[in-house]
Design a protein around this motif. Sequence first.
Motif, PDB file in Angstrom:
ATOM      1  N   GLY A 147       0.802  -1.216   0.000  1.00 53.17           N
ATOM      2  CA  GLY A 147       0.000   0.000   0.000  1.00 53.17           C
ATOM      3  C   GLY A 147       0.832   1.262   0.000  1.00 53.17           C
ATOM      4  N   LEU A 148       2.048   1.195   0.512  1.00 51.37           N
ATOM      5  CA  LEU A 148       2.893   2.387   0.563  1.00 51.37           C
ATOM      6  C   LEU A 148       3.155   2.946  -0.837  1.00 51.37           C
ATOM      7  N   ARG A 149       3.450   2.075  -1.782  1.00 48.17           N
ATOM      8  CA  ARG A 149       3.677   2.556  -3.156  1.00 48.17           C
ATOM      9  C   ARG A 149       2.394   3.126  -3.735  1.00 48.17           C
ATOM     10  N   ALA A 150       1.281   2.477  -3.444  1.00 50.84           N
ATOM     11  CA  ALA A 150      -0.004   2.978  -3.932  1.00 50.84           C
ATOM     12  C   ALA A 150      -0.321   4.350  -3.344  1.00 50.84           C
ATOM     13  N   ILE A 151      -0.003   4.545  -2.072  1.00 57.14           N
ATOM     14  CA  ILE A 151      -0.228   5.841  -1.423  1.00 57.14           C
ATOM     15  C   ILE A 151       0.573   6.923  -2.132  1.00 57.14           C
ATOM     16  N   SER A 152       1.837   6.647  -2.365  1.00 58.52           N
ATOM     17  CA  SER A 152       2.703   7.621  -3.033  1.00 58.52           C
ATOM     18  C   SER A 152       2.194   7.964  -4.425  1.00 58.52           C
ATOM     19  N   GLU A 153       1.832   6.952  -5.208  1.00 55.58           N
ATOM     20  CA  GLU A 153       1.407   7.189  -6.591  1.00 55.58           C
ATOM     21  C   GLU A 153       0.031   7.855  -6.658  1.00 55.58           C
ATOM     22  N   THR A 154      -0.826   7.552  -5.696  1.00 52.88           N
ATOM     23  CA  THR A 154      -2.147   8.185  -5.673  1.00 52.88           C
ATOM     24  C   THR A 154      -2.027   9.661  -5.346  1.00 52.88           C
ATOM     25  N   ILE A 155      -1.198   9.994  -4.371  1.00 54.41           N
ATOM     26  CA  ILE A 155      -0.950  11.397  -4.047  1.00 54.41           C
ATOM     27  C   ILE A 155      -0.266  12.091  -5.222  1.00 54.41           C
ATOM     28  N   ALA A 156       0.644  11.393  -5.894  1.00 51.46           N
ATOM     29  CA  ALA A 156       1.326  11.964  -7.057  1.00 51.46           C
ATOM     30  C   ALA A 156       0.342  12.336  -8.159  1.00 51.46           C
ATOM     31  N   ALA A 157      -0.802  11.644  -8.193  1.00 52.19           N
ATOM     32  CA  ALA A 157      -1.830  11.941  -9.196  1.00 52.19           C
ATOM     33  C   ALA A 157      -2.739  13.088  -8.763  1.00 52.19           C
ATOM     34  N   GLY A 158      -2.446  13.685  -7.610  1.00 54.97           N
ATOM     35  CA  GLY A 158      -3.230  14.821  -7.147  1.00 54.97           C
ATOM     36  C   GLY A 158      -4.456  14.445  -6.342  1.00 54.97           C
ATOM     37  N   ILE A 159      -4.491  13.209  -5.837  1.00 55.46           N
ATOM     38  CA  ILE A 159      -5.656  12.688  -5.120  1.00 55.46           C
ATOM     39  C   ILE A 159      -5.389  12.685  -3.618  1.00 55.46           C
ATOM     40  N   SER A 160      -6.353  13.148  -2.834  1.00 55.63           N
ATOM     41  CA  SER A 160      -6.212  13.165  -1.377  1.00 55.63           C
ATOM     42  C   SER A 160      -6.409  11.766  -0.813  1.00 55.63           C
ATOM     43  N   VAL A 161      -5.593  11.423   0.189  1.00 56.15           N
ATOM     44  CA  VAL A 161      -5.547  10.045   0.684  1.00 56.15           C
ATOM     45  C   VAL A 161      -5.666  10.000   2.202  1.00 56.15           C
ATOM     46  N   ASN A 162      -6.517   9.093   2.666  1.00 55.15           N
ATOM     47  CA  ASN A 162      -6.594   8.726   4.080  1.00 55.15           C
ATOM     48  C   ASN A 162      -5.866   7.391   4.210  1.00 55.15           C
ATOM     49  N   VAL A 163      -4.711   7.404   4.843  1.00 55.81           N
ATOM     50  CA  VAL A 163      -3.937   6.174   5.033  1.00 55.81           C
ATOM     51  C   VAL A 163      -4.472   5.467   6.266  1.00 55.81           C
ATOM     52  N   THR A 164      -4.972   4.251   6.087  1.00 53.95           N
ATOM     53  CA  THR A 164      -5.630   3.563   7.187  1.00 53.95           C
ATOM     54  C   THR A 164      -4.835   2.354   7.665  1.00 53.95           C
ATOM     55  N   LEU A 165      -5.271   1.799   8.789  1.00 55.02           N
ATOM     56  CA  LEU A 165      -4.628   0.637   9.408  1.00 55.02           C
ATOM     57  C   LEU A 165      -3.140   0.885   9.695  1.00 55.02           C
ATOM     58  N   VAL A 166      -2.861   2.039  10.290  1.00 58.84           N
ATOM     59  CA  VAL A 166      -1.501   2.331  10.746  1.00 58.84           C
ATOM     60  C   VAL A 166      -1.401   1.906  12.208  1.00 58.84           C
ATOM     61  N   PHE A 167      -0.473   1.022  12.498  1.00 61.40           N
ATOM     62  CA  PHE A 167      -0.289   0.537  13.867  1.00 61.40           C
ATOM     63  C   PHE A 167       1.101   0.875  14.403  1.00 61.40           C
ATOM     64  N   SER A 168       2.149   0.422  13.738  1.00 60.59           N
ATOM     65  CA  SER A 168       3.498   0.573  14.297  1.00 60.59           C
ATOM     66  C   SER A 168       4.108   1.926  13.954  1.00 60.59           C
ATOM     67  N   LEU A 169       5.031   2.343  14.792  1.00 59.38           N
ATOM     68  CA  LEU A 169       5.719   3.613  14.573  1.00 59.38           C
ATOM     69  C   LEU A 169       6.638   3.551  13.359  1.00 59.38           C
TER      70      LEU A 169
END
Length: 367
Positions: A147-169
Motif C-alpha cells: 500500500g505504501l507505493r499505492a499511497i505515493s502514486e495516488t498522491i502523485a496523481a493529485g488525489i487526497s488520501v486517508n492512510v488507514t490501518l496504521v499501527f506501528s511507529l
Amino acid sequence: MSGRLHELSQAGVSIWLDDLSRTRLESGDLARLIDEASVTGVTTNPTIFANAISASQAYDSAVAELGAQGVDVDSAIESLTTADVAEAARLFRPVFDSTDGDDGRVSIEVAPPLAHDAAGTIESAKALWQRVGEPNAMIKIPATEEGLRAISETIAAGISVNVTLVFSLSRYRHVVEAFLQGLEKARAAGHDLSTIRSVASVFVSRVEAEIDSRLDALDDPAATELKGRAGIANCVLAHEIHSQLFTSERFKVLELAGARPQRLLWASTGVKNPDYADTMYVTGLVAANTVNTMPEPTMEAFADHGEIADEITPEDYRAADELFDALARLGIDYAEVMTVLEEQGLEKFDVSWAELQDTIRTALDRS
C-alpha cells in the motif's frame, strides 16, 4: 450535544464521525451532527457499509434498479457506496470551503482484496476519485507494504488520501515517506499541492486490547500496572515523529510550493474495555491540527462528560518511551504485536467485504 465537543474543536482537534449511511443522509441526522456536534468530516470502511446496507431499507430501490440493469455485485457496491460518499461530500462542502480544504472530508476505502496489490489499488483509487467526483473526498488506502507505493502514486496523481490501518511507529514513518514522495512527484507533474490533503489513521483501541491481553496472560502485578496505557502512548510517539518530520527542510521546500502537512488521525477510538473511561481516547489525545474520528456513542459520551486535557507535550513523549521500555522488559514484542494487528485488521475488512458482497448478491437476486 455541542458544548464539550465545541471546546474540543476550539482546541484544534477536528471531529470526524466514524459512520455513514443513506439513512443518516436522508433523515437529516448527519446535517444535525454538523450543526450541533461540531462534526467536520466522515470516515467509512467496508464494515460500516455492510452494516448500513444490511440494516436499512433505504437502499432497496437503488438495489432494485441496479439489478434491473444486470450489474455485478462489486459494481453495485461501488455504485451504492460512492453515491453515499458523494452526497455526504456535498453536505460537507461548506465546511471544506470554510477550512480551506482541511476539513469537510469524506473517506471511501479501496476494496480490501487489493490490500497487497499496489497496481490494483492505484487503479481503484483513481476510479473511486473520479466516481465520487467531489474535491473533498479522500481515498482510504491501507498502510501495508504494498500500500505504501499505492499511497505515493495516488498522491502523485493529485488525489487526497486517508492512510488507514496504521499501527506501528516504523510503519508510520514509512507512511510519511510515501506522502512526501507523492508530493514531490505531484509537484514535478504540475499539480497544485495546496489541493492535496492526507491523514494517517493511527489505531488506538486495538493496540490497547492486544497488549492488555498479553499483559493479562503474564499474571504479574507489574504487568497489571501497565494495562490501559499502550494505546495512547503509541499515538503520543507518533505525534513526536510527526513533529520531527514535518519541521524538516525537506517538507519546508514542499510547504513553500503550497503543501500542507499530513495530519494524524486517531482511529478506533471506541473504548473496548468497560473498566476504562469511555472517553479516554479523546481526552488523552488532545493535540492541535489532529483529527479524532469517533463512533457516535463515543461522541455522545464525550459530549456528556468528557474532559479536555492538556495538549501532548515532550514530557509525554518521554513517558511513552518509558512505558514501551517497561513492556519490552516484560517480554512484550512490539514489532510482533503490530504485525498481528495489521493482519487482524485486514482479515476483519475481508470478512466485512464478503458479508457486504453476500448482502448485495441476495438483494440483486431478489430484484
